[in-house]
Design a protein around this motif. Sequence first.
Motif, PDB file in Angstrom:
ATOM      1  N   GLU A 148      34.423  28.701  34.033  1.00 51.76           N
ATOM      2  CA  GLU A 148      33.922  29.237  35.306  1.00 51.76           C
ATOM      3  C   GLU A 148      33.433  30.650  35.069  1.00 51.76           C
ATOM      4  O   GLU A 148      33.906  31.330  34.171  1.00 51.76           O
ATOM      5  N   PHE A 149      32.483  31.076  35.905  1.00 49.70           N
ATOM      6  CA  PHE A 149      31.884  32.395  35.721  1.00 49.70           C
ATOM      7  C   PHE A 149      31.976  33.220  36.996  1.00 49.70           C
ATOM      8  O   PHE A 149      31.200  34.138  37.204  1.00 49.70           O
ATOM      9  N   LEU A 150      32.910  32.860  37.881  1.00 48.14           N
ATOM     10  CA  LEU A 150      32.901  33.524  39.190  1.00 48.14           C
ATOM     11  C   LEU A 150      33.321  34.984  39.087  1.00 48.14           C
ATOM     12  O   LEU A 150      34.124  35.370  38.245  1.00 48.14           O
ATOM     13  N   ARG A 151      32.684  35.773  39.943  1.00 51.07           N
ATOM     14  CA  ARG A 151      33.020  37.196  40.045  1.00 51.07           C
ATOM     15  C   ARG A 151      33.907  37.362  41.255  1.00 51.07           C
ATOM     16  O   ARG A 151      33.631  36.789  42.323  1.00 51.07           O
ATOM     17  N   GLU A 152      34.960  38.151  41.116  1.00 54.63           N
ATOM     18  CA  GLU A 152      35.769  38.450  42.297  1.00 54.63           C
ATOM     19  C   GLU A 152      34.878  39.178  43.299  1.00 54.63           C
ATOM     20  O   GLU A 152      33.980  39.919  42.928  1.00 54.63           O
ATOM     21  N   GLY A 153      35.127  38.929  44.556  1.00 55.36           N
ATOM     22  CA  GLY A 153      34.290  39.526  45.598  1.00 55.36           C
ATOM     23  C   GLY A 153      33.124  38.614  45.975  1.00 55.36           C
ATOM     24  O   GLY A 153      32.590  38.705  47.073  1.00 55.36           O
ATOM     25  N   LEU A 254      24.104  47.907  34.583  1.00 51.84           N
ATOM     26  CA  LEU A 254      23.800  49.142  33.851  1.00 51.84           C
ATOM     27  C   LEU A 254      24.281  50.339  34.656  1.00 51.84           C
ATOM     28  O   LEU A 254      23.686  51.404  34.566  1.00 51.84           O
ATOM     29  N   ASN A 255      25.320  50.155  35.459  1.00 52.81           N
ATOM     30  CA  ASN A 255      25.827  51.288  36.230  1.00 52.81           C
ATOM     31  C   ASN A 255      26.871  52.031  35.415  1.00 52.81           C
ATOM     32  O   ASN A 255      27.954  51.510  35.149  1.00 52.81           O
ATOM     33  N   ALA A 256      26.510  53.244  35.025  1.00 53.91           N
ATOM     34  CA  ALA A 256      27.442  54.071  34.256  1.00 53.91           C
ATOM     35  C   ALA A 256      28.507  54.628  35.188  1.00 53.91           C
ATOM     36  O   ALA A 256      28.264  54.824  36.371  1.00 53.91           O
ATOM     37  N   PHE A 326      40.010  47.381  40.969  1.00 55.38           N
ATOM     38  CA  PHE A 326      39.166  47.585  39.779  1.00 55.38           C
ATOM     39  C   PHE A 326      37.687  47.576  40.127  1.00 55.38           C
ATOM     40  O   PHE A 326      36.870  48.035  39.355  1.00 55.38           O
ATOM     41  N   LYS A 327      37.373  47.041  41.306  1.00 53.06           N
ATOM     42  CA  LYS A 327      35.991  47.101  41.803  1.00 53.06           C
ATOM     43  C   LYS A 327      36.033  46.878  43.303  1.00 53.06           C
ATOM     44  O   LYS A 327      37.050  46.409  43.837  1.00 53.06           O
ATOM     45  N   PRO A 328      34.953  47.213  44.018  1.00 54.11           N
ATOM     46  CA  PRO A 328      34.986  47.022  45.471  1.00 54.11           C
ATOM     47  C   PRO A 328      35.031  45.547  45.859  1.00 54.11           C
ATOM     48  O   PRO A 328      34.717  44.673  45.047  1.00 54.11           O
TER      49      PRO A 328
HETATM   50  C1  UDX Z   1      33.739  39.121  35.379  1.00 56.52           C
HETATM   51  C2  UDX Z   1      32.420  38.392  35.127  1.00 56.52           C
HETATM   52  O1  UDX Z   1      31.345  39.051  35.793  1.00 56.52           O
HETATM   53  C3  UDX Z   1      32.535  36.970  35.601  1.00 56.52           C
HETATM   54  O2  UDX Z   1      31.341  36.270  35.331  1.00 56.52           O
HETATM   55  C4  UDX Z   1      33.704  36.310  34.902  1.00 56.52           C
HETATM   56  O3  UDX Z   1      33.868  34.998  35.353  1.00 56.52           O
HETATM   57  C5  UDX Z   1      34.985  37.102  35.132  1.00 56.52           C
HETATM   58  O4  UDX Z   1      34.789  38.454  34.741  1.00 56.52           O
HETATM   59  P1  UDX Z   1      34.892  40.264  37.522  1.00 56.52           P
HETATM   60  O5  UDX Z   1      36.045  40.589  36.646  1.00 56.52           O
HETATM   61  O6  UDX Z   1      35.129  39.711  38.883  1.00 56.52           O
HETATM   62  O7  UDX Z   1      33.936  39.191  36.791  1.00 56.52           O
HETATM   63  O8  UDX Z   1      34.087  41.614  37.685  1.00 56.52           O
HETATM   64  P2  UDX Z   1      32.618  42.176  37.406  1.00 56.52           P
HETATM   65  O9  UDX Z   1      31.831  42.163  38.644  1.00 56.52           O
HETATM   66  O10 UDX Z   1      32.023  41.536  36.209  1.00 56.52           O
HETATM   67  O11 UDX Z   1      32.961  43.700  37.068  1.00 56.52           O
HETATM   68  C6  UDX Z   1      33.804  44.028  35.967  1.00 56.52           C
HETATM   69  C7  UDX Z   1      34.027  45.504  35.865  1.00 56.52           C
HETATM   70  O12 UDX Z   1      32.860  46.150  35.383  1.00 56.52           O
HETATM   71  C8  UDX Z   1      34.394  46.209  37.166  1.00 56.52           C
HETATM   72  O13 UDX Z   1      35.466  47.101  36.902  1.00 56.52           O
HETATM   73  C9  UDX Z   1      33.128  46.964  37.533  1.00 56.52           C
HETATM   74  O14 UDX Z   1      33.420  48.123  38.272  1.00 56.52           O
HETATM   75  C10 UDX Z   1      32.572  47.282  36.165  1.00 56.52           C
HETATM   76  N1  UDX Z   1      31.105  47.488  36.146  1.00 56.52           N
HETATM   77  C11 UDX Z   1      30.274  46.479  36.505  1.00 56.52           C
HETATM   78  C12 UDX Z   1      30.583  48.701  35.730  1.00 56.52           C
HETATM   79  O15 UDX Z   1      31.314  49.637  35.381  1.00 56.52           O
HETATM   80  N2  UDX Z   1      29.227  48.860  35.707  1.00 56.52           N
HETATM   81  C13 UDX Z   1      28.365  47.875  36.052  1.00 56.52           C
HETATM   82  O16 UDX Z   1      27.148  48.099  36.001  1.00 56.52           O
HETATM   83  C14 UDX Z   1      28.905  46.650  36.469  1.00 56.52           C
END
Ligand code: UDX
Length: 437
Positions: A148-153, A254-256, A326-328
């Motif tokens: 699976e490739f789902l992203r939380e949120g 590409l968000n730093a 860890f993310k919004p």
């Molecule tokens: C990730 C993968 O995207 C998803 O496909 C996989 O199934 C599980 O792992 P997730 O852990 O939900 O999903 O988070 P994601 O949206 O990928 O973000 C991961 C982290 O990277 C977050 O902490 C986010 O803040 C950070 N991030 C993301 C950055 O620092 N910069 C970016 O440009 C994008």
Amino acid sequence: MRISVIGCGYLGAVHAACMAQLGHDVVGVDVDAEKVALLASGRAPFFEPGLPELLEETMATGRLRFTTDLAEAAGAQVHFVCVGTPQKRGENAADMRFVDAAVEGILPHLAPGDVLVGKSTVPVGTAERIAERLAEVQPGATLVWNPEFLREGFAVQDTLHPDRLVYGIPAGPDGAHAQAVLDEVYATPLADGTPQVVTDFATAQLVKVAANSFLATKISFINAMAELCETTGADVTQLADAIGHDARIGRRFLNAGLGFGGGCLPKDIRAFMARAGELGADQALSFLREVDSINMRRRVRMVDLAREVCDGSIVGRKVAVLGAAFKPNSDDVRDSPALSVAAQMALQGATVVVTDPEAVANAERAWPQLSFAATAEEAAAGADVVLLATEWQEYRDLDPHAFGEVVRGKRVVDGRNVLDPGKWRAAGWVYRALGRP
Ligand code: UDX
């Protein structure tokens, strides 16, 4: 189809509800009685946008139920293994205990013709090992590896409308049968034109870790550029925009800033390195060590920036940290960069107050020694410095004038490059960010 979903965490709970939404008859199984009780009453045990509504809708159809009794999975034709593979304590490798327990638990309930589907992120070789076990206990059932490739949120949307479907199947008629069964499970997304890749076990398992490694590398790449921007006075946000216009590069991911955290990327790249080592291929992935180091350095840099704006010392300073997840759009605090920064600052003598719209309860459980507040204003009351660590919309929308009234010192460190420096500086704030002048 009659489906069982084993493991009802961030992945399994969403998967179960989405499978019911697609019209299937689903039983979700988890060993955690509290989680099952919540789900059975139609409530989500964690924050995930859209999940409460989906649970309510699908539970009302009678097609979705939850239980702690694995025996209730008997009778289902398809069994999804959705348990976690966290990092082993003190090691880079993945902890396979939950996968092994789930597989051993479901084996006695499988019937000939059943399809066992692995969705958990696993070290390559796991599927082959499970297939052998299956052949011993229930040779009439078939294993498919379907990462699976789902992203939380965005978990509901990603499950109902995936980017792609990957099946790792065994060669021969068993594989063809399993593929046909899974095609029926995913009939709706397939009819919508979702791309499908049908391959072998090894490739299917690698697809997942390769994708996450690529994403982690992309983030660490731009964060390495941020380090260069810091030493040269350049602006990493403009740099990202400019290189992102090249379609071959692309602006997404590409968000730093503070870098990646969560329950997937950090542990997945470490487990991948560990597995490559076991296979004698560690050289191929040695770059991931650097990806990990760049990522962890950003947290240290954030603390240093906070110290810099506080005139060289954070001892006794009051620090407000906006964000704990860890993310919004998540309440997940696993390997959260925000909490890592908050804890480092507290250990270095600052008085730290953390806030988050959804993750305070989880954060408090993980870091009981930190202080927490319900709102940004409460956290920032009398603060010497404000750290934006997780880019929730409500923090992006803060009005620097009104917010300036509650703090003691108007100093802000933007760990996600989402505030408008001009606006904040015009309101009298000292504004600093990662990778920006
Ligand atoms: C990730 C993968 O995207 C998803 O496909 C996989 O199934 C599980 O792992 P997730 O852990 O939900 O999903 O988070 P994601 O949206 O990928 O973000 C991961 C982290 O990277 C977050 O902490 C986010 O803040 C950070 N991030 C993301 C950055 O620092 N910069 C970016 O440009 C994008």
